[in-house]
Design a protein around this motif. Structure first.
Motif, short mmCIF file in Angstrom:
data_model
loop_
_atom_site.label_atom_id
_atom_site.label_comp_id
_atom_site.label_asym_id
_atom_site.label_seq_id
_atom_site.Cartn_x
_atom_site.Cartn_y
_atom_site.Cartn_z
N PHE A 55 0.51 -1.18 -0.04
CA PHE A 55 0.09 -0.45 -0.02
C PHE A 55 1.16 1.21 0.12
CE2 PHE A 55 -3.11 3.11 2.46
CZ PHE A 55 -3.99 3.29 1.28
N SER A 56 1.44 1.71 1.01
CA SER A 56 2.70 2.83 0.81
C SER A 56 3.55 2.35 1.70
CB SER A 56 1.97 3.73 1.67
OG SER A 56 1.42 3.54 3.05
N ILE A 57 4.51 3.85 2.05
CA ILE A 57 6.04 2.99 2.53
C ILE A 57 5.88 3.89 3.96
CG2 ILE A 57 8.08 2.96 2.71
CD1 ILE A 57 6.78 0.51 1.61
N PRO A 58 5.85 4.12 5.05
CA PRO A 58 6.37 5.30 6.09
C PRO A 58 7.30 5.90 6.07
CG PRO A 58 5.65 3.24 7.32
CD PRO A 58 5.53 2.32 5.96
N THR A 59 7.73 7.09 6.27
CA THR A 59 9.35 7.57 6.31
C THR A 59 9.80 7.18 6.57
OG1 THR A 59 7.93 9.78 7.32
CG2 THR A 59 7.78 9.56 4.51
N GLN A 60 9.45 6.84 8.76
CA GLN A 60 10.37 6.66 9.54
C GLN A 60 11.26 5.19 8.59
OE1 GLN A 60 7.75 6.88 9.83
NE2 GLN A 60 6.86 5.26 11.57
#
Length: 527
Positions: free
Chosen positions: A173-178
Motif C-alpha cells: 500500500f505505502s511506505i512510512p517515511t521513517q
C-alpha cells in the motif's frame, strides 16, 4: 455524576482513573448475563468491555443514558456496531495499547527459535544435558523480511535494528517515511523477500488478499535455514502447507501465536521440535493490559464530556447538519476511494483530489475524509473513520492535495481522485445525477457510466470483435449473472464495467484469464 459500567475484567489502573476523575464513577459488574446487562445498561453513561461481554442488539434495546462503549483492545466483533450506530451510541477501541507488546513477542519468538530455547529447556527439565544438540544461530547480520509496515511492523523493525539485522520491507500500500531512517531495503517483490529472508514476520490484516498469502509455493522459495514468525492473524499462512514444510525440513522453523481457529482443534504443531506455539499472547503483558484499560477509560470519558473523540469505530464522516450535496458526495467519495484501492497497482506516492463545478463552492473537508476511509480501510486491521483517517494516511507517508475548479465541462459538478504509484497513474471520476444518484463516469480516461453498488467487475481489453461475448460466456459458464454493462473506448483499447450478482470463483477467473484480449480485470465490492 457520570457512571461507567465495567463488564469485563479490567486492569485496576483503568478503574482507578475513572474514580479519580471528577464527575465520574466506575461500577464493576463482571460475568453478568445478556438479560441482566440489557436491563441495567440504560442506567449507565458508558460501558467498558473486553472480549467476553457480548454487546448484542438485545443489550442495546434500551440504551437510556448510554453514550459510548469502549473496547479495551482492538477487536470489536463482540459489539453490534450497526445497532449501536442506530441508537447513537459511540463505539471506540484501543488499537495502540498492544503495539510494543506484539512487537516484543515477535522478537521473543524469533530469539527462542534461533537459540532452541524451548526444546533445550524441556530436555534439561527431564534430566538431560546436551549442549551440542541445541546449538543455535545469532540474529546479528541475518536478513529479516517484514511484510506489512504499519505500527507493529515498524516497531519490530526498530527492535530488530538493535540486533544489527539486515531488514527487507514490503508493503503493498505505502511506505512510512521513517522506514528509510532504519535502513530498510524496500522491495516491490514478495518473492525477493521469500528467497532472501533468514527470518520472516508479517504484520498485516487478514482479508481476501492476504488469506493463505504464504502457502506451499512460497515456502519452497525460502532458504532451508529460514524461520517464520506469525504474531499477526491466523490464516495468513496456510497451516497445512506450513506443517508439511516443517515436517520435511523445507524450512528450519516456525513460531505461531495465532491460528485459523482459536483455540486450535488440531494440536499437531506441538509435536514438531522445529515449531514453537503460544496461545495468542501478543498483547498479553501487564503493561499492555494496563495500557488498554487506561486508554479505554480516557477515550470513553472524553467522549462523554463532549471532548475530543478518539478511536471511534462508528463516528460519522459527515455531520447531520451538513448540506445535502456534501452528504451525497461524501458517500460517493468513499466509494471512489474503495474503487481506487482495488484499481491501482503499486505503492501510493501521491494523491490529488479535484472538486469541479458547484461542489467546489462548498466546504469539501468531509469528502477528503470519506475518500481516505474508502482508500485505506482494506489495508488496516483497525476501523478507519473520521477520527483516524488523516493520521493513518500521514503515518503511511500518504499526502493528499486538493484542487477546486468551478468549471465542469460535462456535469454540474464532479469529484475526481488521481493516484500516482511507482507503477503508474490512476484516476476515477464520479458525479451525482439529480443530486442523489451516484455514477462513476470515468476510469483512467475511459468514459463509463455505472452505479457504484454491489459487485462491479472492471475489465481492460484490446478493442476487438467478440471480446465482450467471450467475457460474457466465461461468466455465464460458471453461473455468474451480469446485471448491467458499460463500455468506454480509447486508443484501441476498451474498459468494461459489469455489475455481477455474485463474485467470481476460481473457475470463472481461470476462464477469464484465458480470454486472449483481456489484459486485466478486477472486482470491487462496494458494500
Amino acid at each position: 455524576m457520570y457512571k461507567i459500567l465495567i463488564a469485563d475484567k479490567l486492569a485496576q489502573q483503568g478503574i482507578d482513573l475513572i474514580n479519580a476523575t471528577e464527575g465520574f464513577e466506575a461500577v464493576v459488574k463482571t460475568g453478568i448475563s445478556e438479560e441482566e446487562l440489557s436491563s441495567i445498561i440504560g442506567d449507565y453513561d458508558g460501558l467498558i468491555v473486553r472480549s467476553a461481554t457480548q454487546v448484542t442488539e438485545k443489550v442495546l434495546e434500551n440504551t437510556g443514558n448510554l453514550k459510548g462503549v469502549a473496547r479495551a483492545g482492538v477487536g470489536v466483533d463482540n459489539i453490534n456496531i450497526p445497532e449501536a450506530t442506530r441508537k447513537g451510541v459511540l463505539v471506540m477501541n484501543t488499537p495502540g495499547g498492544n503495539t510494543l507488546s506484539a512487537a516484543e513477542h515477535t522478537m521473543a519468538l524469533m530469539l527462542a527459535l534461533s537459540r532452541n530455547v524451548v526444546p533445550a529447556c524441556n530436555k534439561m527439565k527431564s534430566g538431560g544435558w546436551d549442549r551440542k544438540l541445541y546449538v543455535g544461530n545469532q540474529l546479528n547480520n541475518k536478513v529479516l523480511g517484514v511484510i506489512g509496515l504499519g505500527r507493529i511492523g515498524m516497531a519490530v523493525i526498530r527492535m530488530a535494528s538493535g540486533f544489527n539485522m539486515k531488514i527487507m520491507g514490503y508493503d503493498p500500500f505505502s511506505i512510512p517515511t521513517q522506514a528509510e531512517n532504519f535502513g530498510v531495503q524496500i522491495t516491490d517483490s514478495l518473492e525477493e523477500i521469500y528467497k532472501n529472508a533468514d527470518y520472516l514476520t508479517m504484520h498485516i490484516p487478514r482479508n481476501k488478499n492476504t488469506e493463505n498469502l504464504i502457502s506451499k509455493e512460497q515456502l519452497e522459495m525460502m532458504k532451508p535455514t529460514a524461520r517464520i514468525v506469525n504474531c499477526a492473524r491466523g490464516g495468513i499462512i496456510n497451516e497445512d502447507d506450513l506443517y508439511d514444510a516443517l515436517e520435511n525440513n523445507v524450512i528450519a522453523g516456525a513460531a505461531l501465536d495465532v491460528y485459523n481457529e482459536e483455540p486450535p482443534e488440531n494440536r499437531r504443531f506441538e509435536k514438531l521440535e522445529n515449531s514453537l506455539v503460544t496461545p495468542h499472547l501478543g498483547a498479553s503483558t501487564e503493561e499492555a493490559q494496563i495500557g488498554v484499560a487506561v486508554e479505554a477509560a480516557e477515550v470513553l470519558m472524553d467522549s462523554i464530556k463532549g471532548g475530543p473523540i478518539k478511536n471511534a469505530i462508528n463516528a460519522p464522516a459527515v455531520s447531520e447538519s451538513a448540506p445535502k450535496i456534501i452528504k451525497s458526495y461524501s458517500e460517493l467519495a468513499q466509494k471512489v476511494g474503495r474503487l481506487m484501492n482495488v484499481l491501482k497497482a503499486g505503492r501510493i506516492k501521491k494523491v490529488v483530489l479535484e472538486y469541479r463545478g458547484t461542489i467546489a463552492n462548498e466546504d469539501v473537508t468531509p469528502l477528503k475524509t470519506s475518500f481516505s476511509i474508502g482508500l485505506l480501510q482494506q489495508n488496516f486491521d483497525v476501523q478507519v473513520n473520521i477520527v483516524n483517517a488523516g493520521f493513518l494516511a500521514r503515518e503511511r507517508g500518504i499526502s493528499i492535495d486538493e484542487v477546486k475548479n468551478e468549471d465542469c465541462t460535462n456535469f454540474s459538478s464532479c469529484f475526481t481522485a488521481k493516484v500516482s504509484t511507482e507503477i503508474g497513474d490512476y484516476s476515477v471520476t464520479g458525479t451525482l445525477f439529480d443530486d442523489n444518484i451516484m455514477k462513476i463516469v470515468s476510469i483512467n480516461g475511459y468514459e463509463t457510466e455505472f452505479t457504484p453498488s454491489g459487485l462491479i467487475m472492471l475489465a481492460l481489453y484490446k478493442d476487438r470483435p467478440g471480446v465482450i461475448g467471450s467475457i460474457g460466456t466465461a461468466c455465464g459458464k460458471y453461473q455468474i449473472n451480469i446485471g448491467t454493462m458499460s463500455v468506454g473506448r480509447k486508443g484501441g483499447k476498451a474498459m468494461m464495467a459489469l455489475s455481477l450478482d455474485q463474485n467470481l470463483g476460481k473457475e470463472a477467473q481461470k476462464a477469464l484469464d484465458e480470454v486472449e484480449s483481456v489484459e486485466k480485470y478486477t472486482v470491487c465490492d462496494f458494500e
